[in-house]
Design a protein around this motif. Structure first.
Motif, mmCIF file in Angstrom:
data_model
loop_
_atom_site.group_PDB
_atom_site.id
_atom_site.type_symbol
_atom_site.label_atom_id
_atom_site.label_comp_id
_atom_site.label_asym_id
_atom_site.label_seq_id
_atom_site.Cartn_x
_atom_site.Cartn_y
_atom_site.Cartn_z
ATOM 1 N N THR A 77 0.853 -1.189 0.000
ATOM 2 C CA THR A 77 0.000 0.000 0.000
ATOM 3 C C THR A 77 0.887 1.236 0.000
ATOM 4 O O THR A 77 2.066 1.181 0.360
ATOM 5 C CB THR A 77 -0.919 0.048 1.235
ATOM 6 N N SER A 78 0.306 2.369 -0.396
ATOM 7 C CA SER A 78 1.065 3.605 -0.510
ATOM 8 C C SER A 78 0.265 4.766 0.064
ATOM 9 O O SER A 78 -0.974 4.715 0.138
ATOM 10 C CB SER A 78 1.384 3.885 -1.990
ATOM 11 N N ARG A 115 -2.181 -3.646 -5.700
ATOM 12 C CA ARG A 115 -1.093 -3.185 -6.563
ATOM 13 C C ARG A 115 0.055 -4.175 -6.505
ATOM 14 O O ARG A 115 0.243 -4.889 -5.523
ATOM 15 C CB ARG A 115 -0.640 -1.784 -6.163
ATOM 16 N N ASP A 116 0.852 -4.174 -7.588
ATOM 17 C CA ASP A 116 1.981 -5.092 -7.695
ATOM 18 C C ASP A 116 3.305 -4.448 -7.289
ATOM 19 O O ASP A 116 4.290 -5.150 -7.052
ATOM 20 C CB ASP A 116 2.114 -5.609 -9.134
ATOM 21 N N ALA A 117 3.333 -3.117 -7.224
ATOM 22 C CA ALA A 117 4.581 -2.430 -6.906
ATOM 23 C C ALA A 117 4.281 -1.026 -6.407
ATOM 24 O O ALA A 117 3.228 -0.456 -6.706
ATOM 25 C CB ALA A 117 5.487 -2.364 -8.130
ATOM 26 N N LEU A 118 5.217 -0.470 -5.654
ATOM 27 C CA LEU A 118 5.123 0.892 -5.145
ATOM 28 C C LEU A 118 6.234 1.736 -5.745
ATOM 29 O O LEU A 118 7.355 1.259 -5.951
ATOM 30 C CB LEU A 118 5.284 0.927 -3.621
ATOM 31 N N LEU A 119 5.931 3.001 -5.989
ATOM 32 C CA LEU A 119 6.927 3.972 -6.423
ATOM 33 C C LEU A 119 7.380 4.796 -5.229
ATOM 34 O O LEU A 119 6.542 5.305 -4.476
ATOM 35 C CB LEU A 119 6.340 4.895 -7.490
ATOM 36 N N ALA A 141 11.504 1.516 -6.520
ATOM 37 C CA ALA A 141 10.317 0.667 -6.557
ATOM 38 C C ALA A 141 10.427 -0.410 -5.491
ATOM 39 O O ALA A 141 11.509 -0.947 -5.235
ATOM 40 C CB ALA A 141 10.144 0.024 -7.932
ATOM 41 N N ILE A 142 9.280 -0.710 -4.887
ATOM 42 C CA ILE A 142 9.153 -1.820 -3.948
ATOM 43 C C ILE A 142 8.203 -2.831 -4.561
ATOM 44 O O ILE A 142 7.081 -2.489 -4.945
ATOM 45 C CB ILE A 142 8.587 -1.351 -2.593
ATOM 46 N N THR A 143 8.638 -4.066 -4.687
ATOM 47 C CA THR A 143 7.771 -5.151 -5.133
ATOM 48 C C THR A 143 7.613 -6.117 -3.962
ATOM 49 O O THR A 143 8.259 -5.961 -2.930
ATOM 50 C CB THR A 143 8.380 -5.881 -6.347
ATOM 51 N N ASN A 195 14.553 -0.955 -13.514
ATOM 52 C CA ASN A 195 14.615 0.380 -14.098
ATOM 53 C C ASN A 195 13.395 0.635 -14.971
ATOM 54 O O ASN A 195 12.795 1.715 -14.929
ATOM 55 C CB ASN A 195 15.889 0.530 -14.942
ATOM 56 N N GLY A 196 13.012 -0.354 -15.752
ATOM 57 C CA GLY A 196 11.825 -0.228 -16.581
ATOM 58 C C GLY A 196 10.564 -0.057 -15.748
ATOM 59 O O GLY A 196 9.670 0.724 -16.092
ATOM 60 N N LEU A 197 10.500 -0.783 -14.619
ATOM 61 C CA LEU A 197 9.353 -0.657 -13.728
ATOM 62 C C LEU A 197 9.286 0.753 -13.142
ATOM 63 O O LEU A 197 8.208 1.360 -13.093
ATOM 64 C CB LEU A 197 9.454 -1.690 -12.605
#
Length: 214
Positions: A77-78, A115-119, A141-143, A195-197
């Motif tokens: 969560t963010s 969500r699958d990832a956090l920024l 990013a956090i996965t 990096n792409g994520l």
């Protein structure tokens, strides 16, 4: 400080009980950042990827659904999810597109995820920006498994990628985030993927476009 925060929170909750509105008020407790507390040889907080810095309390108590109290959500969560979540709990529509996700479904399905990832981002000069050439700007990013960060100067936020400083941790194998997999150019394919994520998350959340974007 923690004790004083608890005391102030108790005053708010007591006032809520005294107003007879407690049964119709959703209470949310959240922090703005974590506390390194000596982890990685650091204290307080800053522009870094470590879990002690970025994992913060988020508690939501909805008196209409007491069965959801004391459950723990395991999904990512963010902070940007708070606004759409409050809107959903209040039964109101947002006036425009937001980058966040509604977390309210997790109250009844705590094992789920939205969500699958956090920024993670920071451009705070207090993290080293007073000195020329310091790469103090964070995009990360956090996965569910990895913590990834790239650090740059303000004029090189978009690359080239060879100019970034990197940190990459596998929290499944290294829960204390002590072994930087990206050290000396390591884990190059995974660094390239993450990096792409980060680029995709940045485009979606920092540069919103189009109506109804979530």
């Amino acid at each position: 400080m923690l004790r004083h925060t608890d005391e102030l929170m108790a005053r708010v909750l007591d006032a809520l009980d005294g107003s007879a509105a407690a049964g119709n008020t959703v209470v949310v407790k959240v922090a703005d950042h974590g506390e390194l507390g000596g982890a990685h040889g650091l204290r307080q907080e800053g522009a870094m990827i470590y879990r002690e810095n970025n994992r913060v309390p988020l508690a939501i108590a909805d008196p209409r659904n007491p069965a959801t109290h004391s459950t723990t959500v395991t999904g990512l969560t963010s902070h940007i999810d708070i606004v759409p979540t409050l809107a959903a709990l209040a039964g109101t529509d947002l006036l425009g597109p937001v980058a966040g996700r509604d977390l309210s479904p997790l109250l009844s399905a705590p094992g789920g995820s939205v969500r699958d990832a956090l920024l993670l981002t920071s451009d705070a000069k207090s993290s080293g920006g007073q000195s020329p050439g310091v790469r103090y700007c964070l995009r990360g990013a956090i996965t569910p498994r990895y913590s990834f960060a790239r650090y740059s100067t303000p004029d090189s936020l978009d690359g080239p990628r060879t100019e970034f400083d990197y940190e990459l941790y596998d929290r499944q194998e290294d829960p204390l985030e002590l072994h930087n997999l990206a050290h000396n150019g390591g884990a190059a394919p995974l660094v390239d993927e993450l990096n792409g994520l980060v680029d995709a998350l940045t485009a979606d959340q920092l540069h919103p476009t189009g109506p109804g974007r979530r």
